[in-house]
Design a protein around this motif. Structure first.
Motif, PDB file in Angstrom:
ATOM      1  N   HIS A 277      40.656  34.547  42.139  1.00 55.40           N
ATOM      2  CA  HIS A 277      41.227  35.067  43.382  1.00 55.40           C
ATOM      3  C   HIS A 277      40.288  34.727  44.529  1.00 55.40           C
ATOM      4  CE1 HIS A 277      43.342  37.733  46.166  1.00 55.40           C
ATOM      5  NE2 HIS A 277      42.162  38.192  46.537  1.00 55.40           N
TER       6      HIS A 277
ATOM      7  N   ASP B 259      34.707  38.406  37.925  1.00 54.14           N
ATOM      8  CA  ASP B 259      35.849  39.317  37.954  1.00 54.14           C
ATOM      9  C   ASP B 259      35.748  40.451  36.939  1.00 54.14           C
ATOM     10  OD1 ASP B 259      38.235  40.099  39.157  1.00 54.14           O
ATOM     11  OD2 ASP B 259      39.468  39.089  37.654  1.00 54.14           O
TER      12      ASP B 259
ATOM     13  N   THR C 197      41.306  42.709  40.076  1.00 57.93           N
ATOM     14  CA  THR C 197      40.237  42.701  39.077  1.00 57.93           C
ATOM     15  C   THR C 197      40.904  42.606  37.717  1.00 57.93           C
ATOM     16  OG1 THR C 197      38.781  44.041  40.470  1.00 57.93           O
ATOM     17  CG2 THR C 197      38.293  43.982  38.122  1.00 57.93           C
TER      18      THR C 197
ATOM     19  N   LYS D 244      36.839  36.402  43.487  1.00 59.60           N
ATOM     20  CA  LYS D 244      36.477  36.764  42.124  1.00 59.60           C
ATOM     21  C   LYS D 244      36.538  35.527  41.224  1.00 59.60           C
ATOM     22  CE  LYS D 244      35.998  40.705  41.463  1.00 59.60           C
ATOM     23  NZ  LYS D 244      37.033  41.742  41.220  1.00 59.60           N
TER      24      LYS D 244
ATOM     25  N   ASN E  52      36.283  33.262  37.529  1.00 60.54           N
ATOM     26  CA  ASN E  52      36.846  33.230  36.183  1.00 60.54           C
ATOM     27  C   ASN E  52      35.789  33.574  35.136  1.00 60.54           C
ATOM     28  OD1 ASN E  52      38.882  32.846  34.291  1.00 60.54           O
ATOM     29  ND2 ASN E  52      38.689  30.621  34.245  1.00 60.54           N
TER      30      ASN E  52
END
Length: 491
Positions: free
Chosen positions: A46, A81, A90, A122, A124
């Protein structure tokens, strides 16, 4: 203005403080870089464009008003995240939390905001931080910027890849068995695991509560130290938080950068001195040790005989704690809910939700941990693993009587191709062979680039006593002063 995406966090902060660049300009440059390369790297789950620009504008307003800016004000940061940020998705890399927007900030995110950093988004990760390659993310793997067909490490591969791809100058990770240090090693970046309890776990989605440790990721040792200082310190909302100030990590990094290690004793762990590692990793590690001795360090060999049992002990303790922690994801309170059509019992809905929401590696560890904790097996498995943990802690204590810090390769091998280890969980678990003992002990560890093997980065790990995090930064900065930073190929 030079390309700020290639600058260190220290350099960026200086530009912003002097008015040579605005925080908004710096943020836009990094957002543009993400837009340019992340469709191939997939470091981010994100990107919070609006939130990042709003935070950047606030920094610029403070500078315009003559307010004093902190040492990282205006510097972009990517956040793994696994940490909550209010209103920002999240997922912990899992379908079971897809779409969840937490109503509160984790302490780490709160401190990042207080420091004036700009959260880009966020990153990966392997689902629930369970993995060593970021291939176990429910949202697809992340590529290593050195070779997009290879893994960027795990579980925090998104954070390390974002750094190596110049999408962010700073990132936050979490380290349960090596999930900051191993990605740092295979991407040619710096990853530091603070002393357990030295950074707050409040708002960190729990995997293994006695092991999880949030920490800094960066491209230089000084940048990592500055980020460590910003996020560290006591938090009364975390019962395991240490009520003590952050060690003098920034000062230690600056001292180390002078390249003088006179009087410093480095303990070469005989059990991890290269045995079991790829030849190229061993060669790069030994060259780095030679470089450290030329800076004045004394190398002594130390034996930690119980380190060989760290891997099996870890894979009983961590799954046992995860089987307890993940029980909260039941399809009732938040996240995914499957089968709730009014015709099924609550137990059926829970079962269907967990079956659909958890990936295969998470299920494997939940089942392993539940078995290890079950009646009749607790003492034989979990209890025995905790005894091994005590023996490993004693090994560390004895070793630190002989040396100031301990050193080893960070991981036995360089970044491996996608799919090459997923069929054999044990081969995947070996990625954390050298990092796990530090987590079981609770002390700090850092991975610093020490060279290349077959054109891919190799990391050297520095381990220090609990709450002596400054020692690892001094040695890491000294190594960096000789080796320099590593530059991946252009994407």
């Amino acid at each position: 203005m030079a390309d700020v995406t290639r600058m260190t966090a220290t350099e960026i902060a200086s530009l912003i403080a002097s008015g040579e660049a605005s925080a908004v300009e710096v943020t836009r440059a990094h957002l543009d870089r993400i837009a340019e390369v992340d469709d191939r790297v997939h470091a981010f789950l994100h990107v919070d464009t609006d939130g990042a620009l709003e935070a950047a504008r606030a920094v610029d307003a403070k500078r315009a008003a003559g307010e004093r800016l902190g040492p990282l004000a205006g510097v972009p940061v990517a956040v793994k995240d696994v940490l909550t940020a209010k209103g920002v998705p999240t997922t912990v890399g899992s379908k079971i939390l897809e779409g969840w927007r937490p109503p509160y900030d984790s302490t780490i995110v709160q401190r990042l905001r207080a420091a004036g950093t700009v959260m880009l988004g966020k990153t990966n990760m392997d689902e629930f931080a369970m993995g060593s390659s970021t291939e176990y993310s429910a949202y697809g793997p992340t590529g290593n910027p050195w070779d997009l067909g290879r893994i960027p490490g795990g579980s925090g591969g998104g954070s390390s890849a974002a750094l190596a791809a110049y999408e962010a100058p700073l990132a936050i990770g979490s380290d349960t068995g090596g999930s900051i240090r191993q990605p740092g090693a295979v991407t040619g970046t710096v990853g530091a695991k603070p002393t357990y309890g030295g950074t707050s776990r409040y708002g960190l989605v729990a995997f293994s509560s006695s092991l999880d440790t949030p920490g800094p990721c960066a491209r230089t040792v000084l940048d990592a130290a500055l980020l460590h200082e910003a996020i560290g310190g006591h938090d009364p909302r975390d019962s395991t938080s240490i009520p003590a100030p952050v060690p003098e990590v920034v000062a230690a990094a600056r001292v180390g950068a002078s390249g003088d290690l006179t009087g410093v004793k480095l303990g070469l762990v005989s059990e991890f001195s290269g045995e079991g590692a790829e030849p190229g990793v061993t060669a790069a590690f030994r060259d780095a040790v030679d470089a450290l001795t030329k800076l004045g360090a004394e190398v002594v060999e130390v034996s930690c005989p119980h380190f060989q049992y760290a891997l099996p002990a870890y894979y009983l303790i961590a799954p046992s704690e995860c089987s307890s922690n993940l029980a909260r994801f039941d399809g009732v309170r938040f996240g995914l809910r499957v089968g709730d059509d009014g015709n099924r019992s609550l137990e059926e809905v829970m079962s269907l939700t967990r079956d659909a929401g958890f990936g295969p590696e998470v299920k494997r560890r939940i089942m392993l941990g539940t078995y290890a904790l079950s009646s009749g097996y607790y003492d034989a498995y979990y209890g025995q693993a905790q005894k091994v943990r005590t023996l490993i802690t004693r090994d560390f204590a004895a070793a630190f009587e002989q040396a100031d810090v301990l050193i080893s390769p960070t991981t036995p091998f360089v970044a491996f191709p996608f799919g090459s280890r997923t069929a054999d969980p044990y081969q995947m678990y070996l990625a954390d062979l050298f990092t796990i003992p530090t987590n079981l002990y609770g002390g700090p560890g850092i991975s610093v680039p020490c060279g290349l093997s077959e054109g891919l980065p190799v990391g050297l790990q520095i381990m220090a006593p609990t709450m002596a995090d400054d020692r690892m930064y001094r040695v890491g900065a000294a190594l960096e002063s000789v080796i320099g930073t590593l530059t991946p190929p252009e994407l």
